[in-house]
Design an enzyme around this catalytic site. Structure first.
Site, PDB file in Angstrom:
ATOM      1  N   LYS A   1       0.834  -1.202   0.000  1.00 53.25           N
ATOM      2  CA  LYS A   1       0.000   0.000   0.000  1.00 53.25           C
ATOM      3  C   LYS A   1       0.869   1.253   0.000  1.00 53.25           C
ATOM      4  CE  LYS A   1      -1.281   2.440   3.301  1.00 53.25           C
ATOM      5  NZ  LYS A   1      -1.732   3.004   4.581  1.00 53.25           N
TER       6      LYS A   1
ATOM      7  N   ASP B   1      -6.241   0.828   1.067  1.00 50.44           N
ATOM      8  CA  ASP B   1      -6.223   0.926   2.525  1.00 50.44           C
ATOM      9  C   ASP B   1      -7.571   0.433   3.048  1.00 50.44           C
ATOM     10  OD1 ASP B   1      -8.031   2.917   1.910  1.00 50.44           O
ATOM     11  OD2 ASP B   1      -6.967   4.515   2.961  1.00 50.44           O
TER      12      ASP B   1
END
Length: 220
Positions: free
Chosen positions: A124, A142
């Site tokens: 991420k 996320d």
């Protein structure tokens, strides 16, 4: 509860997201790739607002990896104490800064593999840096993106990685970065984890979760 549909009006959902959040952008404050990298590492299990509060004085005093390396882990931990997991993040950040200085002349690498090899940097974080610092199409997932994508049935997955894979198959590459920001903004402002504002949401006619929310609540 009805199963998620196999076909979703992805184009219409993306169009509405663009209309709802035309100015969606990264809400972490940064001036360069290094600042974004550090801010994103700090943002895990914290809010962008809190990270920005911490990084403003931090970057003013220590603008480069070399400057960070003048600090001990304990000293850096004190500077970022308001962030969750600050001691572990302090260790990872200093290790990352050392690698940047020793292997990349103080610059942040632009390759995913090299980014993910840095301490404290997962997929991420690498996607956020690639997208926002270097303009590389990427779709970081996320908690907000994962939740909203699954509620809209743009994804049907249990892990962020699988959500990313499903989204990048459905969404045109040139829209990955913008969609990432729009899904985050929607998750923060409307499609919250608790008490989502379904009745006020323009996406409701296309939302699997919103149309089946009563059934979902009864199952809990």
């Amino acid at each position: 509860m009805k199963p998620k549909p196999k076909r979703v009006q992805t184009g219409k959902i993306l169009e509405l997201l663009e209309q709802m959040y035309p100015d969606a952008h990264c809400e972490l404050h940064f001036k360069n790739p290094f600042e974004l990298l550090i801010a994103t590492i700090l943002s895990a299990q914290s809010t962008d607002k809190q990270v920005n509060k911490i990084t403003k004085p931090l970057f003013a005093k220590f603008p480069t990896p070399q400057d960070f390396l003048t600090l001990t882990e304990e000293e850096l931990a004190e500077h970022i104490r308001g962030i969750g997991l600050f001691r572990n993040k302090s260790k990872n950040i200093l290790q990352t800064c050392r690698i940047l200085v020793e292997e990349y002349e103080g610059e942040v690498p632009q390759q995913r593999e090299k980014l993910e090899a840095l301490p404290g940097v997962g997929r991420k974080t690498a996607n956020v840096v690639l997208s926002n610092a270097f303009g590389v199409p990427a779709l970081a997932v996320d908690t907000h993106v994962h939740r909203v994508a699954n509620r809209l049935a743009l994804a049907d997955s249990k892990t962020p990685l699988e959500t990313e894979r499903q989204l990048t198959r459905k969404i045109p590459r040139n829209l990955w970065s913008d969609t990432h920001h729009r899904l985050i903004w929607h998750g923060r402002r409307c499609c919250t984890a608790r008490n989502p504002k379904c009745d006020l949401c323009d996406l409701l006619p296309y939302c699997w979760y919103g149309k089946n929310r009563g059934d979902i609540s009864e199952k809990k």
